[in-house]
Design a protein around this motif. Structure first.
Motif, PDB file in Angstrom:
ATOM      1  N   MET A   1       0.818  -1.195   0.000  1.00 57.79           N
ATOM      2  CA  MET A   1       0.000   0.000   0.000  1.00 57.79           C
ATOM      3  C   MET A   1       0.854   1.247   0.000  1.00 57.79           C
ATOM      4  SD  MET A   1      -3.012   1.020  -0.022  1.00 57.79           S
ATOM      5  CE  MET A   1      -3.789   2.566   0.111  1.00 57.79           C
ATOM      6  N   ASP A   2       2.004   1.200   0.655  1.00 56.35           N
ATOM      7  CA  ASP A   2       2.843   2.384   0.706  1.00 56.35           C
ATOM      8  C   ASP A   2       3.347   2.756  -0.681  1.00 56.35           C
ATOM      9  OD1 ASP A   2       3.843   4.422   2.401  1.00 56.35           O
ATOM     10  OD2 ASP A   2       5.839   3.602   2.104  1.00 56.35           O
ATOM     11  N   ILE A   3       3.670   1.757  -1.485  1.00 59.52           N
ATOM     12  CA  ILE A   3       4.106   2.019  -2.855  1.00 59.52           C
ATOM     13  C   ILE A   3       2.955   2.631  -3.644  1.00 59.52           C
ATOM     14  CG2 ILE A   3       4.924   0.965  -4.991  1.00 59.52           C
ATOM     15  CD1 ILE A   3       7.016   1.054  -2.752  1.00 59.52           C
ATOM     16  N   THR A   4       1.754   2.139  -3.410  1.00 51.64           N
ATOM     17  CA  THR A   4       0.573   2.691  -4.069  1.00 51.64           C
ATOM     18  C   THR A   4       0.405   4.152  -3.686  1.00 51.64           C
ATOM     19  OG1 THR A   4      -0.485   0.524  -3.985  1.00 51.64           O
ATOM     20  CG2 THR A   4      -1.906   2.412  -4.389  1.00 51.64           C
ATOM     21  N   ARG A   5       0.525   4.454  -2.397  1.00 49.40           N
ATOM     22  CA  ARG A   5       0.391   5.831  -1.928  1.00 49.40           C
ATOM     23  C   ARG A   5       1.443   6.729  -2.554  1.00 49.40           C
ATOM     24  NH1 ARG A   5       3.405   8.710   1.039  1.00 49.40           N
ATOM     25  NH2 ARG A   5       4.501   6.937   1.887  1.00 49.40           N
ATOM     26  N   LYS A   6       2.676   6.244  -2.609  1.00 47.17           N
ATOM     27  CA  LYS A   6       3.748   7.041  -3.206  1.00 47.17           C
ATOM     28  C   LYS A   6       3.473   7.319  -4.681  1.00 47.17           C
ATOM     29  CE  LYS A   6       7.637   5.786  -0.280  1.00 47.17           C
ATOM     30  NZ  LYS A   6       8.961   5.181  -0.251  1.00 47.17           N
ATOM     31  N   PHE A   7       3.011   6.313  -5.390  1.00 47.62           N
ATOM     32  CA  PHE A   7       2.688   6.475  -6.804  1.00 47.62           C
ATOM     33  C   PHE A   7       1.586   7.521  -6.982  1.00 47.62           C
ATOM     34  CE2 PHE A   7       0.051   5.355 -10.457  1.00 47.62           C
ATOM     35  CZ  PHE A   7       0.998   5.441 -11.475  1.00 47.62           C
ATOM     36  N   ILE A   8       0.567   7.447  -6.145  1.00 42.04           N
ATOM     37  CA  ILE A   8      -0.544   8.398  -6.219  1.00 42.04           C
ATOM     38  C   ILE A   8      -0.047   9.810  -5.904  1.00 42.04           C
ATOM     39  CG2 ILE A   8      -2.727   9.069  -5.147  1.00 42.04           C
ATOM     40  CD1 ILE A   8      -3.289   6.027  -4.828  1.00 42.04           C
ATOM     41  N   GLN A   9       0.805   9.944  -4.899  1.00 41.76           N
ATOM     42  CA  GLN A   9       1.345  11.261  -4.559  1.00 41.76           C
ATOM     43  C   GLN A   9       2.197  11.815  -5.701  1.00 41.76           C
ATOM     44  OE1 GLN A   9       3.157  10.455  -0.668  1.00 41.76           O
ATOM     45  NE2 GLN A   9       1.828  12.042   0.162  1.00 41.76           N
ATOM     46  N   MET A  10       2.993  10.968  -6.331  1.00 40.86           N
ATOM     47  CA  MET A  10       3.815  11.431  -7.453  1.00 40.86           C
ATOM     48  C   MET A  10       2.935  11.891  -8.609  1.00 40.86           C
ATOM     49  SD  MET A  10       7.161   8.881  -7.472  1.00 40.86           S
ATOM     50  CE  MET A  10       6.361   7.789  -8.571  1.00 40.86           C
ATOM     51  N   GLY A  11       1.868  11.146  -8.885  1.00 39.43           N
ATOM     52  CA  GLY A  11       0.953  11.538  -9.956  1.00 39.43           C
ATOM     53  C   GLY A  11       0.297  12.866  -9.661  1.00 39.43           C
ATOM     54  N   ARG A  12      -0.101  13.074  -8.417  1.00 39.56           N
ATOM     55  CA  ARG A  12      -0.726  14.335  -8.014  1.00 39.56           C
ATOM     56  C   ARG A  12       0.262  15.493  -8.173  1.00 39.56           C
ATOM     57  NH1 ARG A  12      -0.331  17.247  -3.535  1.00 39.56           N
ATOM     58  NH2 ARG A  12      -2.015  18.688  -3.057  1.00 39.56           N
ATOM     59  N   THR A  13       1.487  15.291  -7.700  1.00 40.76           N
ATOM     60  CA  THR A  13       2.502  16.334  -7.779  1.00 40.76           C
ATOM     61  C   THR A  13       2.797  16.708  -9.232  1.00 40.76           C
ATOM     62  OG1 THR A  13       3.478  15.539  -5.732  1.00 40.76           O
ATOM     63  CG2 THR A  13       4.857  16.934  -7.112  1.00 40.76           C
ATOM     64  N   ARG A  14       2.958  15.700 -10.072  1.00 39.79           N
ATOM     65  CA  ARG A  14       3.250  15.965 -11.480  1.00 39.79           C
ATOM     66  C   ARG A  14       2.084  16.673 -12.160  1.00 39.79           C
ATOM     67  NH1 ARG A  14       7.007  13.680 -15.011  1.00 39.79           N
ATOM     68  NH2 ARG A  14       8.254  13.880 -13.141  1.00 39.79           N
ATOM     69  N   SER A  15       0.858  16.238 -11.864  1.00 34.19           N
ATOM     70  CA  SER A  15      -0.315  16.884 -12.452  1.00 34.19           C
ATOM     71  C   SER A  15      -0.396  18.349 -12.034  1.00 34.19           C
ATOM     72  CB  SER A  15      -1.593  16.166 -12.031  1.00 34.19           C
ATOM     73  OG  SER A  15      -1.642  14.884 -12.571  1.00 34.19           O
ATOM     74  N   LEU A  16      -0.121  18.605 -10.749  1.00 33.61           N
ATOM     75  CA  LEU A  16      -0.160  19.985 -10.271  1.00 33.61           C
ATOM     76  C   LEU A  16       0.914  20.837 -10.933  1.00 33.61           C
ATOM     77  CD1 LEU A  16      -0.883  19.650  -6.453  1.00 33.61           C
ATOM     78  CD2 LEU A  16      -2.334  20.684  -8.206  1.00 33.61           C
ATOM     79  N   ARG A  17       2.091  20.258 -11.147  1.00 34.71           N
ATOM     80  CA  ARG A  17       3.147  21.036 -11.782  1.00 34.71           C
ATOM     81  C   ARG A  17       2.726  21.474 -13.184  1.00 34.71           C
ATOM     82  NH1 ARG A  17       8.717  18.724 -13.458  1.00 34.71           N
ATOM     83  NH2 ARG A  17       8.713  17.832 -11.394  1.00 34.71           N
ATOM     84  N   TYR A  18       2.149  20.542 -13.944  1.00 33.05           N
ATOM     85  CA  TYR A  18       1.724  20.897 -15.293  1.00 33.05           C
ATOM     86  C   TYR A  18       0.498  21.805 -15.287  1.00 33.05           C
ATOM     87  CZ  TYR A  18       5.123  18.043 -17.636  1.00 33.05           C
ATOM     88  OH  TYR A  18       6.306  17.540 -18.116  1.00 33.05           O
ATOM     89  N   ALA A  19      -0.328  21.721 -14.256  1.00 29.46           N
ATOM     90  CA  ALA A  19      -1.515  22.576 -14.185  1.00 29.46           C
ATOM     91  C   ALA A  19      -1.157  24.003 -13.783  1.00 29.46           C
ATOM     92  CB  ALA A  19      -2.513  21.995 -13.188  1.00 29.46           C
ATOM     93  N   GLY A  72      -7.083  16.173 -13.068  1.00 33.51           N
ATOM     94  CA  GLY A  72      -6.365  14.926 -12.804  1.00 33.51           C
ATOM     95  C   GLY A  72      -5.756  14.918 -11.412  1.00 33.51           C
ATOM     96  N   ALA A  73      -5.192  16.050 -10.997  1.00 31.82           N
ATOM     97  CA  ALA A  73      -4.608  16.154  -9.656  1.00 31.82           C
ATOM     98  C   ALA A  73      -5.684  15.953  -8.592  1.00 31.82           C
ATOM     99  CB  ALA A  73      -3.929  17.505  -9.474  1.00 31.82           C
ATOM    100  N   ASN A  74      -6.883  16.450  -8.862  1.00 32.78           N
ATOM    101  CA  ASN A  74      -7.982  16.272  -7.907  1.00 32.78           C
ATOM    102  C   ASN A  74      -8.383  14.802  -7.787  1.00 32.78           C
ATOM    103  OD1 ASN A  74      -8.067  19.003  -7.345  1.00 32.78           O
ATOM    104  ND2 ASN A  74      -9.600  19.423  -8.910  1.00 32.78           N
ATOM    105  N   VAL A  75      -8.330  14.065  -8.896  1.00 38.51           N
ATOM    106  CA  VAL A  75      -8.624  12.627  -8.855  1.00 38.51           C
ATOM    107  C   VAL A  75      -7.570  11.913  -8.015  1.00 38.51           C
ATOM    108  CG1 VAL A  75      -8.756  10.513 -10.241  1.00 38.51           C
ATOM    109  CG2 VAL A  75      -9.881  12.607 -11.039  1.00 38.51           C
ATOM    110  N   PHE A  76      -6.286  12.249  -8.249  1.00 34.67           N
ATOM    111  CA  PHE A  76      -5.217  11.659  -7.445  1.00 34.67           C
ATOM    112  C   PHE A  76      -5.422  11.992  -5.964  1.00 34.67           C
ATOM    113  CE2 PHE A  76      -2.612  11.539 -11.418  1.00 34.67           C
ATOM    114  CZ  PHE A  76      -2.256  10.203 -11.356  1.00 34.67           C
ATOM    115  N   GLU A  77      -5.818  13.226  -5.668  1.00 42.58           N
ATOM    116  CA  GLU A  77      -6.043  13.653  -4.289  1.00 42.58           C
ATOM    117  C   GLU A  77      -7.148  12.837  -3.635  1.00 42.58           C
ATOM    118  OE1 GLU A  77      -5.452  15.573  -0.813  1.00 42.58           O
ATOM    119  OE2 GLU A  77      -4.268  15.952  -2.611  1.00 42.58           O
TER     120      GLU A  77
END
Length: 126
Positions: A1-19, A72-77
């Protein structure tokens, strides 16, 4: 689960950067970057480290440049909050933190098999 959480956090961070940053660029490009790539020279590790220190971060303006990426960042959140709301994950996280505090940086009291089982159940629930 921790790897899943990290992946989700990375996706959120990347989405926010592009947004929130025009073109998704976090740093101002350096003049030396263009010269090096134009000549086709490969930089040494020391040159890359020195260049990294010289980069200046582009400040956020608060303007949304790409609404789709923000959505997309909101979905990750949303999924990230599901991770933190999970009782199993929260307990495993606290066990890991407590074990790290008591042993310096030790292993958690949750066994590897238990962690994998928790991760598998959480992924199925997402």
């Amino acid at each position: 689960m921790d790897i899943t959480r990290k992946f989700i956090q990375m996706g959120r961070t990347r989405s926010l950067r592009y947004a929130l940053r025009k073109g998704g660029r976090k740093y101002e490009p350096l003049e030396s970057e263009a010269k090096v790539t134009a000549k086709g020279k490969r930089k040494t590790k020391e040159e890359e480290d020195e260049e990294r220190k010289m980069k200046t971060e582009i400040p956020r303006t608060g303007e949304v440049y790409d609404q789709e990426k923000l959505n997309g960042a909101n979905v990750f959140e949303e999924y990230l909050s599901k991770c933190w709301e999970s009782e199993e994950y929260s307990k495993a996280w606290e066990d890991w933190r407590e074990a790290g505090k008591s042993k310096g940086k030790g292993k958690s009291s949750t066994s590897q098999e238990e962690v994998v089982a928790i991760q598998n159940r959480q992924v199925q629930n997402l």
